[in-house]
Design an enzyme around this catalytic site. Structure first.
Site, PDB file in Angstrom:
ATOM      1  N   ASP A 336       8.381  69.331  29.415  1.00  0.00           N
ATOM      2  CA  ASP A 336       6.550  69.252  30.077  1.00  0.00           C
ATOM      3  C   ASP A 336       5.179  69.532  30.318  1.00  0.00           C
ATOM      4  OD1 ASP A 336       5.095  70.688  33.048  1.00  0.00           O
ATOM      5  OD2 ASP A 336       4.229  72.111  31.332  1.00  0.00           O
ATOM      6  N   LYS A 337       4.290  68.440  29.727  1.00  0.00           N
ATOM      7  CA  LYS A 337       3.538  68.289  29.590  1.00  0.00           C
ATOM      8  C   LYS A 337       2.664  69.324  28.939  1.00  0.00           C
ATOM      9  CE  LYS A 337      -0.301  66.077  31.120  1.00  0.00           C
ATOM     10  NZ  LYS A 337      -1.382  66.987  30.381  1.00  0.00           N
ATOM     11  N   THR A 338       1.253  70.042  30.161  1.00  0.00           N
ATOM     12  CA  THR A 338       0.970  70.810  30.164  1.00  0.00           C
ATOM     13  C   THR A 338       1.161  72.306  29.785  1.00  0.00           C
ATOM     14  OG1 THR A 338      -0.635  69.861  31.902  1.00  0.00           O
ATOM     15  CG2 THR A 338      -1.609  71.899  31.027  1.00  0.00           C
ATOM     16  N   THR A 489       6.168  65.215  34.338  1.00  0.00           N
ATOM     17  CA  THR A 489       4.397  66.142  34.139  1.00  0.00           C
ATOM     18  C   THR A 489       3.845  65.643  35.607  1.00  0.00           C
ATOM     19  OG1 THR A 489       2.054  66.017  33.526  1.00  0.00           O
ATOM     20  CG2 THR A 489       3.475  64.326  33.181  1.00  0.00           C
ATOM     21  N   GLY A 490       2.802  66.510  36.573  1.00  0.00           N
ATOM     22  CA  GLY A 490       2.554  66.715  37.601  1.00  0.00           C
ATOM     23  C   GLY A 490       0.915  65.197  37.367  1.00  0.00           C
ATOM     24  N   LYS A 517      10.276  68.390  40.549  1.00  0.00           N
ATOM     25  CA  LYS A 517      10.560  68.879  38.801  1.00  0.00           C
ATOM     26  C   LYS A 517      12.330  68.811  39.276  1.00  0.00           C
ATOM     27  CE  LYS A 517       6.186  70.012  36.551  1.00  0.00           C
ATOM     28  NZ  LYS A 517       5.225  71.094  35.714  1.00  0.00           N
ATOM     29  N   ASP A 536       7.121  75.950  30.311  1.00  0.00           N
ATOM     30  CA  ASP A 536       6.199  77.091  30.096  1.00  0.00           C
ATOM     31  C   ASP A 536       6.767  78.090  31.133  1.00  0.00           C
ATOM     32  OD1 ASP A 536       5.646  76.743  33.047  1.00  0.00           O
ATOM     33  OD2 ASP A 536       4.039  76.171  32.682  1.00  0.00           O
ATOM     34  N   ASP A 540       7.219  75.889  36.215  1.00  0.00           N
ATOM     35  CA  ASP A 540       8.789  75.337  35.709  1.00  0.00           C
ATOM     36  C   ASP A 540       9.821  75.390  35.862  1.00  0.00           C
ATOM     37  OD1 ASP A 540       7.432  72.670  34.860  1.00  0.00           O
ATOM     38  OD2 ASP A 540       6.854  74.099  32.717  1.00  0.00           O
TER      39      ASP A 540
END
Length: 647
Positions: A336-338, A489-490, A517, A536, A540
């Site tokens: 995941d990015k953020t 990512t969104g 996801k 996180d 997710d």
């Protein structure tokens, strides 16, 4: 462990006179002990005492195994010492043959020693739980109306204010209300460097306060602390079963059947060959002893205990052993990015100053202007300046210009900070270089703000969710291990592609809402990929559960993450390749131990049965016990070498 240690020393003391007044030592050394009335009964008496006292754990264990219909190690040992005792007792009361009292006593003593060593190895491997439990102090200093009182930890309640002096351990989870210091959180997070603590920062029970004095408001005590949560995860992981353990259990059961069959064949073969009863019984006992699946019973649990302990000390908390085992198979790691690859907080990720203006001075001035603003972009500029060690001066005459930006006087000069609307309001044109910088940043999905002074744009700042400094190294290590790296990512594709390009990520899945996801992870798995999902643990969670291995990163000290197989205490993506390394190293040790524990029987059982007896080579039961115990020690030592694995 204490049980086997005590019984070993008592049995050893009883074995010595059994050997001295027995028949083996006099015949081997030509020395005869002093005789006295009743001395001939010493071996039977002491041998029986060793059988009853020292052999009791094995006899009771055999009863449990047979009751559960799972004959194994204890059953074989009980059969061996039971046959030796019955035969020796029969000879003592008149049956022709040579009694085996010395062999029986020696055998039981050696077996007790082997079990003591085994229990000690497991006890040491599970030392993480004891070390964690010892982190908490016995008492705390509670502040009531500025009065100090020392109270036991059980007396603390949520909302209490406690004083943590320099060098003392934090007694409970909480938030700093007064004071500044640094905390050693290495036993909780694996992070060796002290972590700075200021008012508003969270502190964790069991961590060590460094030089400053802290006043902490309690938010969690007892079972509700992060430390208690970590202990529960470690204990659960160490007791959970794994695929390798199931294989070891089946191998142990098979070996038990083989040993019983080999013992029966040995008895029949030597009887038909005309061997004496004592010799035949010795061969049967030796086969039963040497084939005990003792090492098999230790091969997997010890590796599990050590690997779980090693992970806990490094900030890798294993919730599900099977997830850790599966990590060695994964081919693709999806991040995941953020909040995982990025900080989840905005920072200045790029800047360009106009001719004649130093970048550091421009950032310092912009932070001074934004200092009194609560806008997220303003906080990003101020935080970026502080992280670069710049002293942000005070400003005067601060004014927020709605929809345009802010204005303030800094160092006696009027300065503005804002976006394109501010430039239009002030009719400021961008220099060509700054304009090109702005277009590039906008194409990456980054916000751009400008520092304006004396009617010109002195600098431009690109503000975005900053990439973690450790992310690039994490991706590089995963590539070095032969794994593909993807990002889910969104965010917009432009933002995602920019981050992926900076980190060297192989593929990007962008503009994916949280509810989709898990579908993307399932699509990768249907394509034949073994996938690890790193997120996180909040939005997710479905994707973490869907993946072959779910890794909850960024949990900080909150270990109540239910979705992941592995929880990373630190928000450090470099811990992901360490999980893979731990999985591979643990599996290698398991396989090595299984091969040794089962493989040596291929040679040992025929030797114990007397295959080489025609050539004068015969294994005594006590020697068989030594070899079996040596096999267990080798497995234990090999498992301990896992501690040297480089994660």
């Amino acid at each position: 462990m204490e049980l086997f240690r005590t019984r070993f020393w008592v049995s050893l003391a009883l074995t010595v006179p059994t050997l001295i007044w027995g028949h083996m030592l006099p015949s081997a050394l030509g020395w005869h002990p002093p005789a006295f009335p009743g001395s001939a009964w010493l071996p039977p008496l002491f041998g029986t005492a060793v059988f009853v006292y020292g052999g009791r754990p094995f006899l009771e264990g055999a009863v449990r195994e047979l009751r559960d219909r799972l004959p194994g190690m204890m059953t074989l040992i009980a059969l061996a010492i039971g046959v030796a005792f019955a035969f020796s007792a029969a000879v003592t009361v008149g049956y022709p043959g040579m009694p085996l009292w010395e062999e029986l006593a020696t055998l039981v003593t050696v077996m007790l020693l082997g079990h003591w060593i085994e229990m000690r190895s497991i006890f040491q491997a599970r030392g993480a739980l004891r070390e964690l439990a010892e982190l908490l102090p016995s008492a705390a200093v509670r502040l009531v109306d500025d009065r100090e009182e020392e109270v036991p930890l059980a007396a603390l309640r949520e909302g209490d204010l406690v004083l943590v002096r320099p060098g003392a351990r934090v007694p409970a989870d909480g938030f700093v209300r007064q004071g500044e210091s640094a905390a050693d959180e290495s036993m909780i997070t694996g992070e060796s460097r002290p972590v700075k603590k200021r008012p508003g920062d969270r502190v964790v029970a069991g961590t060590v306060n460094a030089s400053g004095s802290l006043r902490v408001e309690v938010t969690g005590t007892g079972e509700r602390t992060a430390l208690a949560g970590i202990m529960r995860l470690v204990e659960s992981a160490q007791s959970s079963r794994s695929r390798a353990q199931a294989i070891a259990d089946r191998a142990a059961l098979l070996l038990t059947v083989v040993a019983l069959a080999a013992a029966a064949i040995t008895a029949v073969a030597w009887t038909l060959a005309g061997a004496s009863g004592a010799f035949t019984v010795e061969r049967v006992v030796t086969v039963l002893v040497i084939a005990c699946p003792h090492a098999l019973g230790l091969a997997i649990p010890l590796v599990i205990a050590i690997s779980t302990t090693l992970g806990a000390r490094s900030g890798l908390l294993v919730r599900d052993r099977r997830g850790l085992e599966e990590a060695r198979h994964i081919g693709t790691v999806v991040f995941d990015k953020t909040g995982t690859l990025t900080l989840g907080e905005h920072r200045v990720v790029g800047m360009l100053a106009a001719d004649g203006v130093a970048e550091a001075e421009a950032l310092r001035a912009a932070a001074a202007v934004e200092r009194d603003s609560e806008h997220p972009v303003a906080r990003a500029i101020v935080r970026s300046a502080q992280e670069r060690g710049l002293a942000v001066p005070a400003s005067q005459g601060f004014e927020a210009i709605a929809g345009h930006g802010v204005r303030a006087w800094v160092d006696g000069r009027e300065r503005f900070v804002g976006g394109p609307n501010l430039l239009r309001r002030l009719r400021v044109a961008l220099p060509p270089g700054v304009e090109a910088f702005s277009r590039t940043a906008a194409a990456r999905g980054q916000s751009v703000v400008y520092l304006v002074e004396e009617g010109r744009a002195a600098a431009a700042f690109a503000v975005a969710d900053a990439v973690r400094p450790e992310s690039a190294e994490a991706v590089r290590r995963l590539h070095a291990m032969g794994l593909r790296v993807a990002m889910l990512t969104g965010d917009s594709r432009a933002v995602a592609e920019a981050v992926a390009g900076e980190l060297g990520i192989d593929s990007v899945l962008a503009e994916v809402p949280p509810e989709r996801k898990a579908q993307e992870i399932e699509r990768l798995r249907r394509g034949g990929e073994r996938v690890a999902m790193v997120g996180d643990g909040v939005n997710d969670a479905p994707a973490l559960v869907t993946a072959d291995v779910g890794i909850a990163v960024g949990a900080g000290t909150d270990v109540a993450v239910e979705a992941g197989d592995v929880v990373l205490v630190r928000s450090d993506p470099r811990d992901v390749p360490r999980i893979v390394a731990l999985s591979r190293a643990s599996y290698r040790k398991m396989i090595q131990n299984l091969w040794w524990a089962a493989g040596y029987n291929v040679v040992a059982i025929p030797l114990a049965a007397g295959l080489l007896a025609p050539w004068g080579f015969v294994l005594a039961p006590a020697v068989g016990a030594v070899l079996m115990s040596a096999s267990t020690v080798i497995v234990a030592v090999n498992a301990q070498l896992l501690r040297r694995a480089r994660l």
